[in-house]
Design an enzyme around this catalytic site. Structure first.
Site, PDB file in Angstrom:
ATOM      1  N   ASP A  38       0.723  -0.959  -0.162  1.00 45.71           N
ATOM      2  CA  ASP A  38       0.280   0.008  -0.055  1.00 45.71           C
ATOM      3  C   ASP A  38       0.691   0.948   0.286  1.00 45.71           C
ATOM      4  OD1 ASP A  38      -1.932   1.891   0.646  1.00 45.71           O
ATOM      5  OD2 ASP A  38      -3.204   1.296   2.218  1.00 45.71           O
ATOM      6  N   CYS A  71      -6.396   4.791  -2.729  1.00 46.84           N
ATOM      7  CA  CYS A  71      -7.104   3.174  -2.627  1.00 46.84           C
ATOM      8  C   CYS A  71      -8.271   2.145  -3.319  1.00 46.84           C
ATOM      9  CB  CYS A  71      -7.118   3.119  -0.258  1.00 46.84           C
ATOM     10  SG  CYS A  71      -4.911   3.432  -0.394  1.00 46.84           S
ATOM     11  N   HIS A 130     -10.607  -2.730   1.995  1.00 50.14           N
ATOM     12  CA  HIS A 130     -10.497  -1.607   1.634  1.00 50.14           C
ATOM     13  C   HIS A 130     -12.094  -1.272   0.579  1.00 50.14           C
ATOM     14  CE1 HIS A 130      -9.295   2.747   2.845  1.00 50.14           C
ATOM     15  NE2 HIS A 130     -10.690   2.895   3.066  1.00 50.14           N
ATOM     16  N   ASP A 143      -0.990  -0.399  -4.732  1.00 52.30           N
ATOM     17  CA  ASP A 143      -2.275   0.071  -5.568  1.00 52.30           C
ATOM     18  C   ASP A 143      -1.836   2.087  -5.540  1.00 52.30           C
ATOM     19  OD1 ASP A 143      -1.842   1.480  -2.407  1.00 52.30           O
ATOM     20  OD2 ASP A 143      -3.613   0.964  -2.010  1.00 52.30           O
TER      21      ASP A 143
END
Length: 454
Positions: A12, A57, A107, A259
């Protein structure tokens, strides 16, 4: 030989310039150490043109899983749920007989963030262990359970715990499988990387890039960020070693990506949601059967991953914007020449920094972006100006280049069916007003930007 397995290692907020194997490609030298990623890159497709179409995200994860742009899959901002009716990489592979698993952050299940993700909210994913969204990298917790949740608290560094869970998953496989491990670092909080993992980057040796204001604080953040990347790289190495030990490596496609990136103070900005390379460019290394050692030119977007990986596995592609680039990977040929990028809805960090809605595109040579009010915002010659220090959008001598780029953006928007609407109209057209208002109230409190309901 059975059908190839697929392992996706998704970090991430890992920006593309911070990979050891790049060797300072295009003037963006990095001192970060990623030995396990470097070895993977040496034996597969090491793609310098990895890009997130929407550098934040939820929207980017939706694109990765569906092969669609945000206005096509509906997750136009964080904490909006992905429709369970959409075909995803998970549904395509489970339908083809793969056992599917996801470990770590999801998410894409809406609010609240700290929760178990039920099967209906993770279409196609059978085995799941994680939290929909959490940034507790140390001494945190995760949820497991097929039909009901069990919370498990852990002591230690989350990437190491998640790798332990991945090793357990791999040990139980006797048929084709798809596993994603989503590591939260190097996402902030940057100081969550354990002290024992910070020793490789002495602060006195830290320098910041030329597009980043230099300060002791910036150098310390970069030290912690690189330390987290190297820590994640070590876990990549553990998973590769386990695949080798189990005799699975030769029949497993392994992907390492992220991402989106992280501005880390570049151009005076933090986090993401901007068109700059620090936010848009991501790692993209693909290794495994059918993928020769190569460094293909061109771009491969996160939106292209689902159709491309399905193509490598011999399965039909999904998505309406992403391209199946598997044949080009097999031959080492050049990939995409251009990719639409944007910030479909401005929110949270982006909104607080004055970054509104924008659309643009990237090529191997340039980055262009237009604001939602129709104003050319950024044009960079990325070959001559790799750190994007000279914005040509307001340069009278570059007026023809700006006009040509703007015309091309209009064509790309039309091709993708993107009306490039302001956030309020887009959310209304997508039927997401109630979801948007709920996320604003929950996450922004008295700063919530609420839309009128019908």
């Amino acid at each position: 030989m059975t059908a190839p397995n697929l392992v996706v290692l998704l970090a991430d907020q890992w920006r593309g310039q911070d990979q050891g194997w790049l060797d300072g490609a295009r003037g963006r030298a990095s001192q970060v150490r990623t030995p396990h990623l470097d070895r993977l890159a040496a034996g597969g497709a090491a793609i310098a043109g990895g890009c997130s179409s929407s550098p934040v995200c939820g929207p980017s994860r939706g694109s990765l899983l569906t092969g669609r742009l945000p206005h096509q899959h509906g997750v136009v901002a964080n904490d909006l749920p992905l429709s369970p009716r959409l075909e995803t990489l998970g549904t395509a592979l489970s339908g083809a007989g793969y056992r599917t698993g996801w470990i770590g952050k999801w998410h894409l299940a809406g609010l609240p963030r700290d929760k178990w993700v039920p099967p209906a909210a993770r279409p196609g994913i059978e085995h799941w262990a994680g939290v929909d969204c959490s940034h507790d990298h140390l001494d945190g917790h995760y949820y497991v359970g097929a039909e009901s949740p069990t919370r498990i608290d852990f002591v230690g560094y989350e990437p190491e715990v998640q790798t332990d869970l991945a090793v357990e998953f791999l040990a139980g496989q006797d048929a084709p499988f798809f596993l994603t491990v989503c590591y939260n670092p190097p996402h902030d909080p940057y100081d969550s990387v354990p002290e024992r993992l910070r020793t490789g980057y002495p602060i006195e040796r830290m320098t910041v890039p030329p597009n980043t204001p230099g300060s002791d604080e910036r150098r310390e953040v970069q030290r912690l960020y690189w330390s987290a990347i190297t820590a994640v790289d070590a876990q990549i190495g553990r998973i590769l070693a386990e695949l080798d030990r189990l005799g699975l490596r030769e029949n497993t496609i392994v992907v390492v990506t992220s991402d989106h990136g992280d501005m880390l103070g570049a151009h005076g900005l933090r986090a993401k949601q901007s068109p700059y390379a620090e936010a848009v460019r991501v790692p993209m290394v693909i290794s495994g059967p059918g993928v020769p050692a190569c460094r293909p030119a061109g771009l491969l977007g996160l939106v292209d991953l689902a159709p491309t990986l399905l193509g490598l596995l011999g399965l039909p592609p999904i998505g309406v914007y992403g391209r199946d680039l598997s044949d080009r990977l097999r031959s080492g040929a050049s990939l995409r020449t251009e990719l639409l990028i944007g910030n479909w809805v401005s929110f949270d960090n982006g909104y607080d920094q004055g970054i509104g809605e924008w659309r643009g595109f990237v090529t191997d040579e340039l980055t262009y972006a237009r604001t939602v009010d129709g104003r050319p915002w950024l044009l960079f010659d990325d070959r001559a100006d790799p750190w994007q220090l000279n914005n040509l959008a307001g340069d009278p001598a570059s007026a023809s280049r700006v006009a040509a780029a703007d015309d091309r953006l209009s064509a790309l928007l039309a091709e993708s069916g993107d009306g490039f609407w302001p956030a309020g109209r887009l959310l209304t057209e997508l039927g997401l007003v109630d979801d948007w208002n709920a996320r604003e109230i929950a996450l922004r409190g008295d700063r919530a930007r609420l839309l009128p309901t019908r």
